[in-house]
Design a protein around this motif. Sequence first.
Motif, PDB file in Angstrom:
ATOM      1  N   ASP A   1       0.831  -1.208   0.000  1.00  0.00           N
ATOM      2  CA  ASP A   1       0.000   0.000   0.000  1.00  0.00           C
ATOM      3  C   ASP A   1       0.863   1.253   0.000  1.00  0.00           C
ATOM      4  O   ASP A   1       0.532   2.252  -0.655  1.00  0.00           O
ATOM      5  N   ARG A   2       1.971   1.194   0.753  1.00  0.00           N
ATOM      6  CA  ARG A   2       2.870   2.353   0.811  1.00  0.00           C
ATOM      7  C   ARG A   2       3.491   2.616  -0.559  1.00  0.00           C
ATOM      8  O   ARG A   2       3.554   3.770  -1.021  1.00  0.00           O
ATOM      9  N   ARG A   3       3.934   1.537  -1.238  1.00  0.00           N
ATOM     10  CA  ARG A   3       4.545   1.697  -2.563  1.00  0.00           C
ATOM     11  C   ARG A   3       3.528   2.239  -3.570  1.00  0.00           C
ATOM     12  O   ARG A   3       3.858   3.096  -4.395  1.00  0.00           O
ATOM     13  N   VAL A   4       2.301   1.742  -3.506  1.00  0.00           N
ATOM     14  CA  VAL A   4       1.257   2.215  -4.419  1.00  0.00           C
ATOM     15  C   VAL A   4       0.980   3.689  -4.180  1.00  0.00           C
ATOM     16  O   VAL A   4       0.832   4.474  -5.129  1.00  0.00           O
ATOM     17  N   ALA A   5       0.930   4.074  -2.896  1.00  0.00           N
ATOM     18  CA  ALA A   5       0.664   5.481  -2.564  1.00  0.00           C
ATOM     19  C   ALA A   5       1.791   6.377  -3.071  1.00  0.00           C
ATOM     20  O   ALA A   5       1.543   7.464  -3.611  1.00  0.00           O
ATOM     21  N   GLU A   6       3.036   5.917  -2.911  1.00  0.00           N
ATOM     22  CA  GLU A   6       4.174   6.707  -3.379  1.00  0.00           C
ATOM     23  C   GLU A   6       4.159   6.840  -4.898  1.00  0.00           C
ATOM     24  O   GLU A   6       4.432   7.927  -5.442  1.00  0.00           O
ATOM     25  N   ALA A   7       3.843   5.736  -5.584  1.00  0.00           N
ATOM     26  CA  ALA A   7       3.786   5.778  -7.049  1.00  0.00           C
ATOM     27  C   ALA A   7       2.677   6.718  -7.518  1.00  0.00           C
ATOM     28  O   ALA A   7       2.843   7.469  -8.485  1.00  0.00           O
ATOM     29  N   ARG A   8       1.552   6.672  -6.805  1.00  0.00           N
ATOM     30  CA  ARG A   8       0.425   7.545  -7.159  1.00  0.00           C
ATOM     31  C   ARG A   8       0.806   9.013  -6.980  1.00  0.00           C
ATOM     32  O   ARG A   8       0.484   9.856  -7.834  1.00  0.00           O
ATOM     33  N   MET A   9       1.495   9.330  -5.888  1.00  0.00           N
ATOM     34  CA  MET A   9       1.912  10.708  -5.653  1.00  0.00           C
ATOM     35  C   MET A   9       2.908  11.164  -6.713  1.00  0.00           C
ATOM     36  O   MET A   9       2.858  12.308  -7.179  1.00  0.00           O
ATOM     37  N   ALA A  10       3.810  10.242  -7.108  1.00  0.00           N
ATOM     38  CA  ALA A  10       4.790  10.584  -8.143  1.00  0.00           C
ATOM     39  C   ALA A  10       4.096  10.851  -9.474  1.00  0.00           C
ATOM     40  O   ALA A  10       4.439  11.799 -10.201  1.00  0.00           O
ATOM     41  N   MET A  11       3.088  10.040  -9.792  1.00  0.00           N
ATOM     42  CA  MET A  11       2.354  10.234 -11.040  1.00  0.00           C
ATOM     43  C   MET A  11       1.548  11.517 -11.015  1.00  0.00           C
ATOM     44  O   MET A  11       1.468  12.239 -12.011  1.00  0.00           O
TER      45      MET A  11
END
Length: 232
Positions: free
Chosen positions: A156-166
């Motif tokens: 979940d943390r990785r998905v959230a970070e990727a979403r913020m980067a996008m």
Amino acid sequence: MATGEQDRTDIDTALGVLINLSGKMRMLSHRVAMFALLSASKPDMAVTACAALDRALAEFNDINLALQQGDDRLAVPAHAVAYLSRTGAIGAEAIATIEEFLERVTRLRRFPLHGAATDNSLVELVEFVASDLLAALNSVTEGIGCTLGARFEERDRRVAEARMAMLGAVGSISEVSMKVKLISLNASIEAARAGVHGKSFGVIASEIRSLSEDAARSAQGLRQQMQLQGDR
């Protein structure tokens, strides 16, 4: 699916399977103790009870081997067990307790159980199953569960970070498109001032402005889609 992602999925699936199997080990260990007592106290049922005991013990042992080595038949691949071992989720003491249970039952089965209802070894086995083994199996289930939970949290943390980067990248696209639009507007103004000589330049500026607006709409659409995904 990429190999790395497939491995992660396999491990998550295997951990879920092992949680269920470790729970089943508790049931099987109690079944072994129950059938041992039944065989010792009911001579007329000794043969049937011993056969049931052996089946429960064999299944318990199969799960134990899967827990330590992996078993594709039980949907527990070896690389998932290797990962679990690296995390230290299953303590050495729990493994030793499980092995002691198997040794105790194996020793007990070397002799007829009939008439052994008060035999110390049988009484000690029942007490061992209800105390030490139960605690060990509970710790196994808890350890695997905590490991799986931590993996979900990390995902979940990785998905959230990727979403913020996008979202940041989409924001940059929007910012650039706005700047390009302003430049094209300024260019259109200068083209108008230049009269007939700036006509071709004005057409180009108009096309640039149109592309900028398309990019802005696309960025806005991406942002909305990502926000919808994040709200699910």
